[in-house]
Design an enzyme around this catalytic site. Structure first.
Site, PDB file in Angstrom:
ATOM      1  CB  ALA A  77      40.888 124.402  95.428  1.00  0.00           C
TER       2      ALA A  77
ATOM      3  N   GLY B  71      35.367 116.383  94.708  1.00  0.00           N
ATOM      4  CA  GLY B  71      36.210 117.421  94.094  1.00  0.00           C
ATOM      5  C   GLY B  71      35.709 118.805  94.460  1.00  0.00           C
ATOM      6  CG  ASN B  72      37.934 121.969  94.697  1.00  0.00           C
ATOM      7  OD1 ASN B  72      38.298 122.617  93.729  1.00  0.00           O
ATOM      8  ND2 ASN B  72      38.789 121.287  95.464  1.00  0.00           N
ATOM      9  CE1 TYR B  73      30.623 123.228  91.166  1.00  0.00           C
ATOM     10  CE2 TYR B  73      30.586 124.240  93.345  1.00  0.00           C
ATOM     11  CZ  TYR B  73      29.963 123.484  92.355  1.00  0.00           C
ATOM     12  OH  TYR B  73      28.712 123.007  92.552  1.00  0.00           O
TER      13      TYR B  73
END
Ligand code: CTP
Length: 406
Positions: free
Chosen positions: A277, A209-211
Site C-alpha cells: 500500500a 502512513g496507512n493501515y
C-alpha cells in the site's frame, strides 16, 4: 510422482494411530520415496519396529545410541538428509515438546535439527485436541512454518466421537505429493514482491502512513518460496518475518526507497507482485527537527506526488516478465481495478473491496476477485490469507502456462 527419490523421515509417537503409520510408510516407499523411520520410545508400545524396518527397508532409529554397538545416530545428519519430515501420529505430548524445544528424544532432536519442511499429523482424544494448551502449541508449530495435517472427525480410540483422528495415510501421501509438485511449479523463477505500507516522513518523529500490515504480501512470499521460487520481498515497515527460509527481505521505509529497490531489481526477475500500500504523496520537505506546537500557528504540509512503482515497472516490462498488481477499492470496484490493470500495464490485478467483511488491511482473511489480461474474471469466497496466496499463485502459473503455449 513428485515423491520419487525424496528422502522422508517418518516420525512415530506413542498413540494408537501408530498402527496406521505402517501403511503410510508402505505408500511412501511405493511412491518412490526413501523412508527413514524414527520412533519415540513410547511408540514402540503401539507398533513393532520390525514391521516398520521391513516396510521401509532401513533399521528403525529410536535411541541416540544403538545399545550393543555404541553407534551414535546423528540427528544433525538425519536433519540434513531429509527432504521432508512427517510426524504421524503426533501426540499432544510430542507437539508440546516440538513447540517448546524439549529435545529429550531422538525424534524431537531430529526435528529441531531438520532444515526440511515438517508435516505434523496430530492424533489424540477430542478433549486433548480441544485443550487450549494443545491449540496454542499447534499454533506455535504453524508459526514456525510447520505444516499441520488437520486431524479428521470420527470415532476415536476412546470410542468417543469428535476431532482427533489422524488423517488417513492415503491423504497424508497426497499432501506430501502435492507439496513437492507445487514446489516444482515456480522452480528457477525469480519473484519480487512488495508488501506493507510506506511511511512518508514529516519530521524525525512523525510520518504519513496507512493501515497495511503486510500479511497478504508475506503470505504470497512464503507460498512462492514453497513453490520453489527465489523470492525477494521489498517490505515497508511491518511487524512480520517470512516463515520460509530463502525469502530475501529488503527493508524500506518510504515509497521512494521502495521505488529505487524495485527498479534496480526488476530486470532480474520473472514475476513482480505489487501488494504494497504505497503512499501516493509525501511531504515536500522533511523538517530536520521535531515540529513544535506554536501558539495559534497550524503547520501546513505541502505534499508532492510519489512515483508509481507498478506503473514504472509496467513501462519497463519485457516479453516474458509478468507484473501483478492489487487494487483495494471502496466503490466501482471492478471498473477501478480494470482501469488500473490497463494504466499500469499489468498482466493481472487482484481486487479486494473494503465493502466485504473480512477483506482488506489487518485481517487474517481476504476476499478477492482476479482479473487477467486475457479477460478472465475469477471471484473467490472469503479465505485465509495463505489460501488466497495459493489462489493468486495458481492464477499466475496458469497465465504463464498460457504464455508459453501462445
Ligand atoms: N502502486 C505502486 N506505487 C504507487 C501506488 C500504487 O506500486 N505509488 C501499486 C500497488 O502496490 C498496487 C497497485 O499499484 O499493486 C494499485 O494501487 P492503488 O493504491 O490501488 O492504486 P493507485 O494508482 O494509487 O490508485 P488510487 O489510490 O487512486 O486508487
Amino acid at each position: 510422482m513428485a515423491l520419487t527419490g525424496k528422502h522422508i523421515i517418518v516420525g512415530i509417537t506413542g498413540g494408537i494411530a501408530a498402527y496406521k503409520t505402517a501403511t503410510l510408510v508402505r505408500l511412501l516407499v511405493k511412491s518412490g520415496a526413501e523412508v527413514q523411520v524414527i520412533m519415540t520410545p513410547n511408540a514402540k508400545e503401539f507398533i513393532c519396529p520390525v514391521t516398520l524396518s521391513t516396510l521401509s527397508g532401513k533399521p528403525v532409529i529410536s535411541e541416540f545410541f544403538t545399545a550393543n554397538t555404541g553407534q551414535w545416530h546423528s540427528h544433525v545428519d538425519l536433519g540434513l538428509w531429509a527432504d521432508a519430515m512427517v510426524i504421524a501420529p503426533a501426540t499432544a505430548s510430542t507437539i508440546g515438546k516440538m513447540a517448546n524445544g524439549v529435545a529429550d528424544n531422538m525424534l524431537v532432536t531430529t526435528y529441531l535439527s531438520a532444515k526440511a519442511p515438517v508435516f505434523v499429523a496430530p492424533a489424540m482424544d477430542l478433549d486433548m485436541m480441544a485443550h487450549p494448551s494443545t491449540a496454542r502449541n499447534i499454533e506455535l508449530l504453524r508459526s514456525y512454518g510447520n505444516h499441520i495435517i488437520e486431524p479428521a472427525e470420527g470415532e476415536l480410540a476412546s470410542h468417543l466421537i469428535g476431532k482427533g483422528r489422524m488423517e488417513e495415510p492415503e491423504n497424508i501421501v497426497k499432501v506430501l505429493d502435492g507439496f513437492f509438485s507445487d514446489r516444482q511449479q515456480l522452480s528457477g523463477k525469480r519473484v519480487m514482491i512488495t508488501a506493507g505500507p510506506t511511511y512518508e516522513r514529516i519530521d524525525p518523529v512523525r510520518f504519513i502512513g496507512n493501515y497495511s500490515t503486510g500479511k497478504m504480501g508475506y503470505a504470497i512470499a512464503d507460498e512462492a518460496a514453497r513453490r520453489g521460487a527465489k523470492v525477494t520481498l521489498v517490505s515497508g515497515p511491518v511487524a512480520l518475518r517470512p516463515k520460509e527460509a530463502g525469502v530475501e527481505v529488503i527493508n524500506v521505509e518510504s515509497a521512494r526507497e521502495m521505488y529505487s529497490e524495485c527498479i534496480s531489481r526488476f530486470n532480474d526477475c520473472d514475476i513482480a507482485i505489487m501488494t504494497a500500500a504505497v503512499a501516493d504523496y509525501a511531504p515536500a520537505e522533511v523538517a530536520d527537527k521535531k515540529i513544535k506546537r506554536e501558539k495559534d500557528d497550524v503547520p501546513q504540509i505541502t505534499l508532492v506526488k510519489n512515483p508509481d512503482i507498478a506503473a514504472a515497472l509496467g513501462k519497463e516490462k519485457r516479453q516474458g516478465q509478468m507484473l501483478v498488481g492489487f487494487a483495494l477499492e471502496t466503490n466501482d470496484e471492478s471498473a477501478n481495478a480494470l482501469g488500473k490493470m490497463k494504466r499500469k500495464n499489468l498482466d493481472m490485478i487482484v481486487m479486494n473491496s473494503l465493502r466485504d467483511a473480512g477483506a482488506g488491511f489487518g485481517t487474517d482473511t481476504n476476499k478477492i476477485t482476479v482479473f487477467t489480461r486475457d479477460e478472465r474474471v475469477i471471484e473467490y469466497p472469503l479465505k485465509s490469507k495463505p489460501e488466497v496466496a495459493c489462489d493468486i499463485l495458481d492464477n499466475i502459473a496458469l497465465l504463464s502456462a498460457c504464455e508459453v503455449s501462445d
